[in-house]
Design a protein around this motif. Sequence first.
Motif, PDB file in Angstrom:
ATOM      1  N   ALA B 130      51.991 -96.253  81.022  1.00 20.36           N
ATOM      2  CA  ALA B 130      52.633 -97.167  80.066  1.00 20.36           C
ATOM      3  C   ALA B 130      51.676 -97.465  78.920  1.00 20.36           C
ATOM      4  N   TRP B 131      50.392 -97.690  79.256  1.00 20.72           N
ATOM      5  CA  TRP B 131      49.425 -97.974  78.194  1.00 20.72           C
ATOM      6  C   TRP B 131      49.205 -96.753  77.298  1.00 20.72           C
ATOM      7  N   GLN B 132      49.218 -95.555  77.931  1.00 24.79           N
ATOM      8  CA  GLN B 132      49.081 -94.321  77.144  1.00 24.79           C
ATOM      9  C   GLN B 132      50.215 -94.200  76.120  1.00 24.79           C
ATOM     10  N   THR B 133      51.358 -94.776  76.445  1.00 25.34           N
ATOM     11  CA  THR B 133      52.481 -94.763  75.503  1.00 25.34           C
ATOM     12  C   THR B 133      52.420 -95.949  74.540  1.00 25.34           C
ATOM     13  N   MET B 134      52.003 -97.108  75.063  1.00 26.94           N
ATOM     14  CA  MET B 134      51.982 -98.329  74.258  1.00 26.94           C
ATOM     15  C   MET B 134      50.977 -98.240  73.113  1.00 26.94           C
ATOM     16  N   ALA B 135      49.791 -97.674  73.394  1.00 30.14           N
ATOM     17  CA  ALA B 135      48.742 -97.662  72.366  1.00 30.14           C
ATOM     18  C   ALA B 135      49.205 -96.913  71.116  1.00 30.14           C
ATOM     19  N   PRO B 136      49.709 -95.649  71.251  1.00 30.85           N
ATOM     20  CA  PRO B 136      50.205 -94.989  70.042  1.00 30.85           C
ATOM     21  C   PRO B 136      51.420 -95.700  69.443  1.00 30.85           C
ATOM     22  N   VAL B 259      63.938-103.935  65.362  1.00 26.17           N
ATOM     23  CA  VAL B 259      64.505-102.588  65.436  1.00 26.17           C
ATOM     24  C   VAL B 259      63.369-101.575  65.377  1.00 26.17           C
ATOM     25  N   GLY B 260      62.398-101.829  64.483  1.00 23.48           N
ATOM     26  CA  GLY B 260      61.315-100.887  64.253  1.00 23.48           C
ATOM     27  C   GLY B 260      60.431-100.679  65.468  1.00 23.48           C
ATOM     28  N   ILE B 261      60.131-101.749  66.212  1.00 21.73           N
ATOM     29  CA  ILE B 261      59.217-101.578  67.345  1.00 21.73           C
ATOM     30  C   ILE B 261      59.896-100.787  68.460  1.00 21.73           C
ATOM     31  N   ALA B 262      61.213-101.021  68.636  1.00 18.51           N
ATOM     32  CA  ALA B 262      61.947-100.237  69.647  1.00 18.51           C
ATOM     33  C   ALA B 262      61.969 -98.770  69.225  1.00 18.51           C
ATOM     34  N   ALA B 263      62.192 -98.521  67.925  1.00 18.04           N
ATOM     35  CA  ALA B 263      62.208 -97.143  67.427  1.00 18.04           C
ATOM     36  C   ALA B 263      60.831 -96.504  67.594  1.00 18.04           C
ATOM     37  N   ALA B 264      59.772 -97.287  67.405  1.00 15.70           N
ATOM     38  CA  ALA B 264      58.417 -96.763  67.543  1.00 15.70           C
ATOM     39  C   ALA B 264      58.162 -96.302  68.974  1.00 15.70           C
ATOM     40  N   LEU B 265      58.641 -97.103  69.939  1.00 19.76           N
ATOM     41  CA  LEU B 265      58.464 -96.745  71.353  1.00 19.76           C
ATOM     42  C   LEU B 265      59.217 -95.455  71.661  1.00 19.76           C
ATOM     43  N   VAL B 266      60.465 -95.383  71.207  1.00 19.88           N
ATOM     44  CA  VAL B 266      61.252 -94.160  71.409  1.00 19.88           C
ATOM     45  C   VAL B 266      60.523 -92.973  70.772  1.00 19.88           C
ATOM     46  N   GLY B 267      59.987 -93.195  69.572  1.00 26.09           N
ATOM     47  CA  GLY B 267      59.275 -92.127  68.872  1.00 26.09           C
ATOM     48  C   GLY B 267      58.107 -91.602  69.669  1.00 26.09           C
ATOM     49  N   THR B 268      57.328 -92.509  70.262  1.00 27.90           N
ATOM     50  CA  THR B 268      56.173 -92.069  71.044  1.00 27.90           C
ATOM     51  C   THR B 268      56.621 -91.267  72.261  1.00 27.90           C
TER      52      THR B 268
END
Lengths: 269, 330
Positions: B130-136, B259-268
């Motif tokens: 999760a952290w490997q995904t959260m950091a980017p 909206v942007g932070i959810a999109a950022a997570l999906v993007g990663t």
Amino acid sequence: MTAATAIETQASPVITARDLDLTFQTNDGPVHALKGVDLDINEGDFVSFIGPSGCGKTTFLRVIAALETPTGGEITVNGMSPDEARRKRAYGYVFQAAGLYPWRTIEKNIKLPLEIMGFDRAEQARRVEKVLELVDLAGFGKKFPWQLSGGMQQRASIARALAFDADILLMDEPFGALDEIVRDHLNEQLLKLWARTNKTIGFVTHSIPEAVYLSTKIVVMSPRPGRITDVIDSPLPTERPLDIRDTPEFLEVAHRVREGLRAGHAYDD
Amino acid sequence: MRNILPILTIVAAILGIWLAAVAPMNFRLALDAATRAGEDVMPATPDEQGETGLVRLMLDNPSVLPAAYNFERPRLPQPQWVLVEIYENTVGLARRCEWQGWSDENDNWTGLSDGCLRVVAHNRSLLFHAWQTMAPTLLGFAIGTGLGILLAVGIVHNRAMDLGVMPWAIASQTIPILAIAPMVIVVLNAVGVQGLLPKSLISSYLSFFPVVVGMVKGLRSPGAMDLDLMRTYSASNSQIFWKLRLPASLPYLFASLKVGIAAALVGTIVAELPTGARFGLGARLLTGSYYGQTVQIWAALLMAAVCAAVLVWIITAVEKRLLTKMGLAR
């Protein structure tokens, strides 16, 4: 006002308009918002502009404030062009809605022009306190606009226009959105304020009693094209309690305003 | 606390639907297994079973239902299995966890034994992934938000940018990110950019757009009267920006940030999928699908949902504090 100051203020016109024209180009062809407007406003005058919608009363006020540019004729404010006068902080403008910024407290709203004009902090605080007291809002400085009633908000916006000590106060139907009881009260307060500060006030309204009650000079305007049909110098005394509105003199002036409006076909469809 | 009841109601409904769906989803697999084990099923051959409707099969073979529920590598696992999977890959990883205290011999600043740290450091740990995904995601969100705000300021103040940038911003969002993600990673790798940044760039690519749209709307939200007032003070453009446009835009900005932070997570996560990432929730999804480990996939998905919830909650908390301070929250 005493007799001495009255004579003194007779002398100098602060705002002079000569043959002023303003035509808006719209998709439906040109609209003559102002045509051949001649007017002198003297120092210390309380001038009301009255007329039906579309008669150019607001446009004229906006021309004085350099918010619109005339397409013909001449206008000077304090002997300068309106643009220069604005840069010299010649006037404060009060809009129909209070237009306070909701994210600023009343105090901070009044400080807005002071911050923009570069007053130092101590001076800002001093002036805020002074004008809040002037509009009877002392102690409300820390409130947000939505915590105040409509009448109080409009008073705060007047305080904001007074804060930087402009000699001219331009008011565009400032009490138009308020109910009649609040309006009476604010009219009375405005007269007191005017007597205390001795400012020149331009006041747009579409209420005949309001115009007659407040003004030393009433400018009656009519539409298509926007023009002046009558200028009435009020014979009423400067001391005006609310019940002056029942006196024969008051009714006579009101009658003349109505006649002026009728002459300009203001009542036609 | 008063919205706990509706939340629990929704969670209960979701769990109910989930549980009800387990049997039909896994029934054919279970029936297949039962046929091969020589059990008495109806119809008897796989071909005939394939031509029979699911409801018919379930009605004819009630004895297979328990097997469908407890199927070992199910299409749809039971929800509690997912929770067990999450537990086993987080807290369950700890071995001989004890407090060692801070000392010079112990180079680990938490003062806990290495056995404890397996919870976050083990390469099976969901918290680690999760952290490997959260950091980017966070870095990409920061880049995307910064870029979005700058673009919006440019669009509002410059007519050429208004006409020129917006169509490109919209066009950028019509490109399938899944298609260009591997190229971005490969190209950046070729020029020596590795680690956090490639994933962050893909996540910022998705998150800048809502910020641009919301911020342009917000910066343009002051009415004619608000702007006229500024003109009567002869205010400069920068004064109008700092004292009027920017504060007026903040409520819009925060809506966009969510909206942007959810999109950022999906993007990663999307960036991790086609690029063979070894770490991150996307990598867990990918290995799960390689080996048919649906429980692992569901666990990673649930973890991603928790991450998104936490991120949105943080933004909401900041929004609430700031807008209350500004007198805009009522």
